[in-house]
Each structure stands twice: as C-alpha cells, then as structure tokens.
Design a protein around this motif. Structure first.
Motif, PDB file in Angstrom:
ATOM      1  N   ALA A 155       1.196  -3.544 -15.880  1.00 17.25           N
ATOM      2  CA  ALA A 155       0.583  -2.321 -15.344  1.00 17.25           C
ATOM      3  C   ALA A 155      -0.135  -2.614 -14.023  1.00 17.25           C
ATOM      4  N   ILE A 156      -0.816  -3.767 -13.936  1.00 21.75           N
ATOM      5  CA  ILE A 156      -1.480  -4.149 -12.684  1.00 21.75           C
ATOM      6  C   ILE A 156      -0.446  -4.377 -11.594  1.00 21.75           C
ATOM      7  N   ARG A 157       0.645  -5.088 -11.948  1.00 21.52           N
ATOM      8  CA  ARG A 157       1.725  -5.337 -10.985  1.00 21.52           C
ATOM      9  C   ARG A 157       2.288  -4.032 -10.425  1.00 21.52           C
ATOM     10  N   ASN A 158       2.519  -3.069 -11.304  1.00 19.06           N
ATOM     11  CA  ASN A 158       3.071  -1.793 -10.865  1.00 19.06           C
ATOM     12  C   ASN A 158       2.101  -1.039  -9.948  1.00 19.06           C
ATOM     13  N   LEU A 159       0.802  -1.148 -10.249  1.00 24.21           N
ATOM     14  CA  LEU A 159      -0.209  -0.476  -9.425  1.00 24.21           C
ATOM     15  C   LEU A 159      -0.281  -1.083  -8.032  1.00 24.21           C
ATOM     16  N   ILE A 160      -0.451  -2.399  -7.944  1.00 28.00           N
ATOM     17  CA  ILE A 160      -0.677  -3.020  -6.633  1.00 28.00           C
ATOM     18  C   ILE A 160       0.593  -3.092  -5.788  1.00 28.00           C
ATOM     19  N   SER A 161       1.743  -2.946  -6.414  1.00 24.09           N
ATOM     20  CA  SER A 161       2.967  -2.885  -5.614  1.00 24.09           C
ATOM     21  C   SER A 161       2.974  -1.626  -4.755  1.00 24.09           C
ATOM     22  N   VAL A 162       2.329  -0.578  -5.267  1.00 24.95           N
ATOM     23  CA  VAL A 162       2.227   0.687  -4.527  1.00 24.95           C
ATOM     24  C   VAL A 162       1.023   0.694  -3.596  1.00 24.95           C
ATOM     25  N   THR A 163      -0.137   0.295  -4.118  1.00 27.86           N
ATOM     26  CA  THR A 163      -1.377   0.419  -3.343  1.00 27.86           C
ATOM     27  C   THR A 163      -1.585  -0.702  -2.328  1.00 27.86           C
ATOM     28  N   ARG A 164      -1.062  -1.913  -2.619  1.00 29.01           N
ATOM     29  CA  ARG A 164      -1.306  -3.050  -1.728  1.00 29.01           C
ATOM     30  C   ARG A 164      -0.029  -3.678  -1.202  1.00 29.01           C
ATOM     31  N   GLY A 165       1.122  -3.101  -1.544  1.00 29.14           N
ATOM     32  CA  GLY A 165       2.384  -3.612  -1.032  1.00 29.14           C
ATOM     33  C   GLY A 165       2.764  -4.982  -1.568  1.00 29.14           C
ATOM     34  N   ILE A 166       2.230  -5.334  -2.726  1.00 26.36           N
ATOM     35  CA  ILE A 166       2.432  -6.684  -3.265  1.00 26.36           C
ATOM     36  C   ILE A 166       3.683  -6.725  -4.141  1.00 26.36           C
ATOM     37  N   ASN A 167       4.499  -7.742  -3.909  1.00 24.77           N
ATOM     38  CA  ASN A 167       5.708  -7.944  -4.703  1.00 24.77           C
ATOM     39  C   ASN A 167       5.553  -9.241  -5.487  1.00 24.77           C
ATOM     40  N   CYS A 168       5.426  -9.128  -6.794  1.00 25.09           N
ATOM     41  CA  CYS A 168       5.263 -10.320  -7.620  1.00 25.09           C
ATOM     42  C   CYS A 168       5.787 -10.032  -9.017  1.00 25.09           C
ATOM     43  N   PHE A 169       5.904 -11.075  -9.808  1.00 29.30           N
ATOM     44  CA  PHE A 169       6.224 -10.931 -11.223  1.00 29.30           C
ATOM     45  C   PHE A 169       4.924 -10.790 -12.008  1.00 29.30           C
ATOM     46  N   ALA A 170       4.971 -10.047 -13.086  1.00 29.53           N
ATOM     47  CA  ALA A 170       3.773  -9.890 -13.911  1.00 29.53           C
ATOM     48  C   ALA A 170       3.298 -11.246 -14.430  1.00 29.53           C
ATOM     49  N   GLU A 171       4.230 -12.173 -14.631  1.00 24.88           N
ATOM     50  CA  GLU A 171       3.880 -13.502 -15.136  1.00 24.88           C
ATOM     51  C   GLU A 171       3.049 -14.302 -14.144  1.00 24.88           C
ATOM     52  N   GLN A 172       3.045 -13.898 -12.871  1.00 25.56           N
ATOM     53  CA  GLN A 172       2.248 -14.603 -11.865  1.00 25.56           C
ATOM     54  C   GLN A 172       0.779 -14.187 -11.889  1.00 25.56           C
ATOM     55  N   ILE A 173       0.473 -13.117 -12.599  1.00 17.88           N
ATOM     56  CA  ILE A 173      -0.890 -12.583 -12.623  1.00 17.88           C
ATOM     57  C   ILE A 173      -1.714 -13.276 -13.702  1.00 17.88           C
ATOM     58  N   VAL A 174      -2.936 -13.656 -13.337  1.00 16.60           N
ATOM     59  CA  VAL A 174      -3.901 -14.230 -14.273  1.00 16.60           C
ATOM     60  C   VAL A 174      -5.123 -13.319 -14.295  1.00 16.60           C
ATOM     61  N   ILE A 175      -5.435 -12.772 -15.447  1.00 14.60           N
ATOM     62  CA  ILE A 175      -6.597 -11.896 -15.588  1.00 14.60           C
ATOM     63  C   ILE A 175      -7.799 -12.732 -16.014  1.00 14.60           C
ATOM     64  N   GLY A 176      -8.950 -12.437 -15.428  1.00 16.94           N
ATOM     65  CA  GLY A 176     -10.161 -13.162 -15.772  1.00 16.94           C
ATOM     66  C   GLY A 176     -11.373 -12.267 -15.758  1.00 16.94           C
ATOM     67  N   THR A 177     -12.537 -12.864 -15.986  1.00 18.02           N
ATOM     68  CA  THR A 177     -13.777 -12.096 -16.105  1.00 18.02           C
ATOM     69  C   THR A 177     -14.529 -11.981 -14.781  1.00 18.02           C
ATOM     70  N   GLY A 178     -13.913 -12.384 -13.692  1.00 17.11           N
ATOM     71  CA  GLY A 178     -14.562 -12.257 -12.388  1.00 17.11           C
ATOM     72  C   GLY A 178     -13.895 -13.159 -11.379  1.00 17.11           C
ATOM     73  N   THR A 179     -14.173 -12.914 -10.108  1.00 17.95           N
ATOM     74  CA  THR A 179     -13.590 -13.727  -9.044  1.00 17.95           C
ATOM     75  C   THR A 179     -14.049 -15.175  -9.129  1.00 17.95           C
ATOM     76  N   GLN A 180     -15.338 -15.385  -9.397  1.00 19.29           N
ATOM     77  CA  GLN A 180     -15.858 -16.749  -9.453  1.00 19.29           C
ATOM     78  C   GLN A 180     -15.191 -17.608 -10.524  1.00 19.29           C
ATOM     79  N   PRO A 181     -15.131 -17.158 -11.787  1.00  9.85           N
ATOM     80  CA  PRO A 181     -14.456 -17.996 -12.792  1.00  9.85           C
ATOM     81  C   PRO A 181     -12.980 -18.220 -12.496  1.00  9.85           C
ATOM     82  N   LEU A 182     -12.315 -17.239 -11.890  1.00 13.73           N
ATOM     83  CA  LEU A 182     -10.904 -17.417 -11.540  1.00 13.73           C
ATOM     84  C   LEU A 182     -10.744 -18.477 -10.456  1.00 13.73           C
ATOM     85  N   ILE A 183     -11.602 -18.429  -9.442  1.00 12.08           N
ATOM     86  CA  ILE A 183     -11.537 -19.429  -8.371  1.00 12.08           C
ATOM     87  C   ILE A 183     -11.888 -20.812  -8.920  1.00 12.08           C
TER      88      ILE A 183
END
Length: 469
Positions: A155-183
């Motif tokens: 669902a995130i992939r489908n959203l940002i492909s429209v809003t941010r022009g991003i082309n990626c696989f859903a498997e490339q996405i990592v969901i986390g609890t904030g930018t800091q822990p992800l970085i």
C-alpha cells in the motif's frame, strides 16, 4: 508462634499480607533457614483466615524460592544469602530526572516539530480499525515480518509511486518506528569506519545519534542550492544525508542541476550512497510537489526515508525506508530475527486509510490549512516587525526561517520567550558552527502547523517583545 499482624483495613489481600510478613522475616533472618513453618490449617486457625489464603501465600513463597515443600512433612524455609551491602534507596528522585505530566509547558508555540491534530479524521480511522479487527484477527495476533506486513508495504509502494514518483518493489520497503531507529539499523549495514556527511545546519538528532554510535560524522556546509558537493569530495564521505525537497532547517529546494550532480557523485564509487530524508514533502504550496531524488536515481544509490509523522500524527511512530537491492540483501541477512516494533493494528489501519483514498484527501485538506496558517503568520510578522525582519519565504513544509535585526543575544531572547510561555527555536540548535551573538541578524526556525489563527496577534506581540523590548 509466628508474629504476623493482619489488618482488615489494609488495601492488600490477606494472603498478600501473610506472604510479605513471612518473606520479610526470612530475609531478615528472624526465621532461620530450614525452619518448619506451621501447616496451612494451623496458621489459618492462628490468624483467623481461610486455609486458601495461607495456601496462596505459601505457593507464592515457593514460587519465589523462599520456601520449599516436602511431601507429607510440611513447608521449610530455604537458605537465603544476605545482600553484600546495605541498600540505600534515594528518598527523592534527583531534580534533573523528574518529569512533569499534563499539558505542554508552553502556552504558545512556534515549534517546527508539531502538527495540527484537531482536523484528524478520528472517526474514520477508528472505523478502519474496526475493519482490521474483523478482517485481520490472525495477522494482528502474530509477530510482524521484520520489515513490516507485506500488505502494508504494498500500500505504501502504491501511494508513493503516485505522490513521489518512486518505482520500487514492496519488498524493498522497511517499516520502522521512526527515522532515527531506521537510520541506526541502516548504518550498521556498513563498515565501522564509514564516513557520513550531514548537512550543516541540519537534522541534529541524526547527527547526535551517529556520533553516539561512534560513526565518523562530517558536517557539510550548504550553498544557495543545497549541500556543497566540493566539500563532500574534499572530505571523502561515503554516505551523504540529505533533505533535498525542503532542506531542514533552511528550507532550500534543491534544483534539478544540483540533483543530477549529486547522482553523478554517488554513482562514481560503489561504496557511496545518499540517504534522502523526505520528511515533509507532502506540503508544497502554490506549485506541485517536488519529485524525490530517488525517483531520478537509475543506479540504486539513493536510500529513501519517508514518514507519516507530519501527515498523520507523530505519536503513531510510522516511518519507512526504501533500500537498494544490494543493501536489501544485507538487511535481510543481518535482521532476519529482528522483532519489528510497530503496532500491527495501526499498520493495517494505515493500509485501509491509504487504499480508501482517505489519506490523500486528508493530506490535501491539511495542505490547504497549513498554507493558510503560513500566509497569516508571514503577513502578521511583516506587518509588525517591518524592516526588522527578513523571512525566507519558501512555499513548502511546516516551518520557515525568519531573521530579526536586533542587538539582543540569543540567550536573552530565549529567556524572554520562555518567560512569556512562547516556544521558540533558534538556528544554534541545528548548526555545529559557532553562531555569534554580535551578528546583526538573529536566525530562527518558526513552525506554523499547530498555530491557532486567533492567537497570531498575541504570538506576534510576544515575539516582538522577546526580540526587541
């Protein structure tokens, strides 16, 4: 006979009073090791309580290791070692560790960190939550995939492909609890001697976190178009942290020429990557949103960071990153046993929220609201401060830079603002460079997301007094 005093007026159950009395006597040595305790019936009769109360107390003492039972013989106390030192618990918590509950400490706020929660569609969000509970009972009863549920990532992939022009696989996405822990997770995929460039001024929380992890962090200055690429070359950075769509905190929107130069730089060496923090790109006024840097990347060298903290509520703690394939392979190997920290119920609710179109409609409404807030505040400041203010009026995001021509020091202005219960942040918070008090213009980051329009006049007057009077 054991001296156990029970109180009928005590808030604790009788069994709990029995348990605590016996435990204290065993620990203190009043009851020696190997001592045979009265039978359950005997002690119940002595204390005038039910046998069940004594049995429950004995069971708890056995469970914690104070007592052991011998079949057909009774209950005996264990040998308990004494503490090597006497415990000296503080009677009062040190002042710097105390916390205050309740409403925020400021009556008025120009913070860049807040959003307006009064327009959030709580009823619709809760309606989607009910749908999740009905349709995803199995999913929310399980531990998440280390990267978050695949359905949500799709669902995130489908959203940002429209809003941010991003082309990626859903498997490339990592969901986390904030930018800091992800970085923090991301940086651990690289060698310990990796050199990371951070915009200066820039996101101080990321800079501090990387420093705390022992990472070699280099502050990269900005020019009028964004980060200084020549300085990056000079410092030999391998990873560069950027906010190209709305530089934080100066608000610079990076032009296409600089973006292409950065993509050329990152593609020159295999170990180079760019971290693109797209923290508030949803809010762009007067023109369409600026395409993400990742959408221009043809070589899988940009790591995209997105968040729902600005568009929804910061307390939801839902952010995500998009990893290039090469780094995704490392991530899956390193974090295959990672326990994903987000609330499954919230994640699936977000999925429904996005797929229904409600997310996009809400962002559109808030974009209009924030644009109005920004316009009202800018006009009020210019009318009140006149030639004593210089506003860097970039039509994007939820904050802007304002410079005040004043002889007053930063600390003096801060103290006066706090005395007036006005939350205010100056450029020193974000820059590692020395910011002189004798500069003719004092620079501030003014947020307007949570601004009450009816209070703009009061805030403007309080700010003027803090800066000048």
């Amino acid at each position: 006979m054991l001296e156990i005093n029970l109180s009928s007026s005590h808030s604790k159950f009788k069994y709990r009073q029995i348990y605590e009395s016996l435990k204290d006597m065993i620990i203190s040595g009043k009851i020696p090791k190997g001592y045979k305790l009265p039978s359950k019936r005997e002690l119940a009769k002595d204390l005038n309580v039910s046998v069940n109360s004594v049995a429950t107390a004995y069971d708890q003492l056995i469970a914690e290791g104070y007592v052991y039972a011998v079949e057909k013989r009774g209950y005996y106390t264990e040998a308990i070692n004494k503490y090597n030192t006497e415990a000296h618990l503080p009677e009062e918590l040190p002042g710097d560790l105390k916390e205050n509950e309740g409403p925020g400490r400021y009556k008025y706020s120009l913070s860049h960190m807040t959003v307006n929660s009064s327009f959030f569609p709580y009823k619709k969000w809760m309606s989607f939550q009910r749908d999740v509970i009905q349709n995803h009972q199995f999913d929310i009863s399980q531990l998440n995939h280390p990267q978050g549920p695949l359905e949500v990532r799709e669902a995130i992939r489908n959203l940002i492909s429209v809003t941010r022009g991003i082309n990626c696989f859903a498997e490339q996405i990592v969901i986390g609890t904030g930018t800091q822990p992800l970085i923090s997770q991301l940086i651990d995929l690289f060698e310990s001697d990796v050199k990371v460039g951070i915009e200066n001024p820039g996101y101080s929380r990321v800079r501090d976190m990387l420093n705390d992890k022992g990472i070699n962090v280099v502050d990269i200055p900005l020019d009028t178009e964004g980060v200084d690429i020549c300085k990056m070359e000079e410092e030999h950075t391998s990873i560069q942290f950027l906010t190209p769509s709305h530089q934080f905190p100066l608000g610079i929107i990076m032009p296409i020429s600089k973006r292409i130069d950065l993509l050329n730089w990152v593609s020159e060496k295999d170990e180079r990557y760019i971290i693109e923090d797209d923290y508030d790109s949803e809010f762009k006024y007067c023109t369409d949103s600026i395409p993400s840097l990742q959408s221009l990347d043809k070589n899988q060298k940009v790591i995209y960071m997105g968040t729902f903290s600005k568009t929804l509520l910061p307390s939801f703690r839902i952010s995500y990153m998009i990893l290039p394939i090469k780094l995704l392979e490392k991530y899956k190997q390193r974090y295959k046993y990672w326990l994903q920290g987000n609330d499954s119920l919230q994640l699936y609710t977000l999925k429904y929220f996005m797929e229904s179109g409600e997310y996009s409609r809400y962002v559109k409404r808030m974009n209009s609201h924030y644009e109005h807030n920004r316009m009202i505040l800018v006009e009020a400041l210019r009318a009140h401060f006149k030639e004593k203010i210089d506003i860097v009026d970039v039509p994007a995001g939820l904050h802007f830079i304002a410079k005040f021509k004043t002889d007053r020091s930063y600390d003096d202005i801060k103290a006066r603002a706090e005395a007036a219960s006005l939350e205010l942040y100056d450029i020193r918070r974000f820059s590692t460079d020395y910011v002189a008090d004798d500069d003719a213009w004092k620079e501030y980051v003014l947020g307007f997301a949570n601004l009450d329009i009816d209070e703009v006049g009061s805030i403007t007057r309080l700010l003027y007094k803090a800066v000048f009077e």
